[in-house]
Enzyme design. Structure first.
Site, PDB file in Angstrom:
ATOM      1  N   GLU A 226       4.362 -12.204-122.396  1.00 13.22           N
ATOM      2  CA  GLU A 226       4.860 -11.295-121.358  1.00 13.22           C
ATOM      3  C   GLU A 226       6.267 -10.835-121.716  1.00 13.22           C
ATOM      4  OE1 GLU A 226       6.121 -11.707-116.620  1.00 13.22           O
ATOM      5  OE2 GLU A 226       4.924 -13.256-117.595  1.00 13.22           O
ATOM      6  N   GLU A 231      12.969  -6.820-113.920  1.00 12.48           N
ATOM      7  CA  GLU A 231      12.713  -7.534-112.675  1.00 12.48           C
ATOM      8  C   GLU A 231      13.961  -7.354-111.844  1.00 12.48           C
ATOM      9  OE1 GLU A 231       9.866 -10.900-112.702  1.00 12.48           O
ATOM     10  OE2 GLU A 231      11.093 -11.454-114.428  1.00 12.48           O
TER      11      GLU A 231
END
Length: 453
Positions: A226, A231
């Protein structure tokens, strides 16, 4: 992603398997993005987005009886993993009406709460049945984002994972839905909240969540590398590579999965922590946020560059750089102000020094480090999501974490949010109208997707 929430809507259903329903046609919202050349010319790509199968209505193949309600399975339709896959069907999605997802040209808006639905996760499509795959090596990825309506405890994320391009359709005979219906999800937390993995249900061993009425944890998890590009909320942001031992989606078993969903966090084949660059955590508390140098009250252009040895598309990954553009001004990433940690980008030396300075276990290196991450970057699917965090209230992103740690200890302070503000019950009741908007996605060789002056 440091912690992955148990992401479910009240209509949450199944991932990576089962049949296709006929109650509603699946129509993917169109989303235009651009592919750029080294010369700087960019051309429109006609893409679309699909919502993850975990959000979809899952019902009997015979009628409209739910296979999953709240956080429990229908015992008659789903007595075991194999039978459930045969008995249950995914159906088409009402993107705006049910999930609060709207696309317009090159812009995609995700609303947080829409009626009974909470959050969403979507994938960029190349065509109606295939995820758009990217080779990030020796390239850069750029997008605009508006996080002004994302308070403490929320995460408007954009990231890449090593999903199968067809959602596992060709690998797993039980999967009749494929990428068209958003199947095949995986990430570095090896999530066990997925209802279907590898063409089978995840009902065996399923335990409903104690603090999420729509969530649970099954016997299996789904692992893959990932790359968290973004974020963020209006308070804090981080970008984070998470390598795994394998380069493709694999299924794991129980607590051996590790990650957020298991009793032993580091038991699995992936790095659930990653090597994160959060400017606040790295000692620059005024760089990002409302009124910051990167001002979250206005839209932001985010540029992420994947620098390789020798400058080739197949070279080893040696650095992940970040650049911002706002108000026509190029803003370089903040430099570390942490003693013993130098740099303004993610490199192997940065990650090793950061783990030492913060007293964190170096799981990143154990699973291949930056070079290992680079090996997975040649074929990754793009994901956008909006979510809240039932595991740790997003404190790892925007507050002090761990909760009982001294905020003056290096690495503990990650943002200005007070404890409790990010609790899911709080954000869902007080900020249901929160949203994030992603737009103007561009991809191409380093230096091709934004103007440097």
């Amino acid at each position: 992603m440091y912690q992955r929430a148990l992401l479910f809507s009240a209509l949450a259903t199944a991932v990576s398997a089962q049949q296709v329903g006929t109650q509603k046609a699946e129509v993917h919202p169109a989303l235009t993005w651009q592919k750029c050349t080294a010369a700087g010319s960019c051309t429109d790509q006609k893409g679309s987005v699909v919502i993850d199968a975990n959000w979809r209505w899952l019902h009997s193949t015979e009628d409209t009886t739910n296979c999953y309600t709240g956080n429990e399975w229908n015992a008659e339709l789903c007595p075991d993993n194999e039978a459930c896959a045969k008995n249950c069907a995914l159906d088409g999605a009402d993107y705006s009406g049910t999930y609060g997802v709207t696309a317009d040209g090159s812009s995609l808006k995700l609303n947080f709460v829409t009626s009974a639905n909470v959050g969403s996760r979507l994938y960029l499509m190349e065509d109606d049945e295939t995820y758009q795959m990217f080779n990030l090596l020796n390239n850069e990825f750029t997008f605009d984002v508006d996080v002004s309506n994302l308070p403490c405890g929320l995460n408007g994320a954009l990231y890449f994972v090593s999903m199968d391009a067809d959602g596992g359709l060709s690998k797993y005979p039980g999967n009749k839905a494929g990428a068209k219906y958003g199947t095949g999800y995986c990430d570095s937390q090896c999530p066990r909240d997925l209802k279907f993995i590898n063409g089978e249900a995840n009902v065996e061993g399923w335990k409903p969540s104690d603090n999420d009425k729509n969530a649970g944890v099954g016997g299996y998890g789904s692992c893959c590398p990932e790359m968290d590009i973004w974020e963020a909320n209006s308070i804090s942001t981080a970008y984070t590579p998470h390598p795994c031992d394998g380069m493709e989606q694999t299924r794991c078993d129980g607590n051996d999965c590790g990650g957020t969903y298991s009793s032993t966090r580091y038991a699995g084949t992936c790095d659930p922590d990653g090597c994160d660059f959060n400017s606040f955590r790295m000692g620059n508390e005024s760089f990002y946020g409302p009124g910051g140098l990167v001002d979250t009250k206005s839209p932001i252009t985010v540029v992420t560059q994947f620098v390789t040895a020798g400058g080739t598309d197949s070279g080893a990954l040696k650095e992940i750089r970040r650049v911002y553009v706002q108000g026509g001004k190029v803003i370089g990433n903040s430099a570390s102000n942490v003693a013993g940690v130098e740099g303004d980008s993610i490199t192997s030396d940065f990650c090793t020094a950061q783990k030492k300075a913060f007293g964190d276990e170096d799981i990143f290196s154990k699973h291949g480090g930056l070079e290992g991450m680079g090996k997975a970057l040649n074929k990754m699917a793009l994901i956008v999501s909006i979510w809240d965090d039932h595991a740790s209230s997003m404190m790892w992103l925007d507050s002090t974490y761990p909760v009982d740690a001294d905020a003056s200890t290096p690495g503990v302070a990650r943002g200005t949010c007070e404890h409790g503000l990010g609790d899911p019950e709080t954000v869902e009741s007080q900020h249901p109208d929160a949203s994030v908007t992603f737009s103007n996605i561009k991809f191409g060789p380093i230096g091709s997707t934004y103007k440097s002056v």
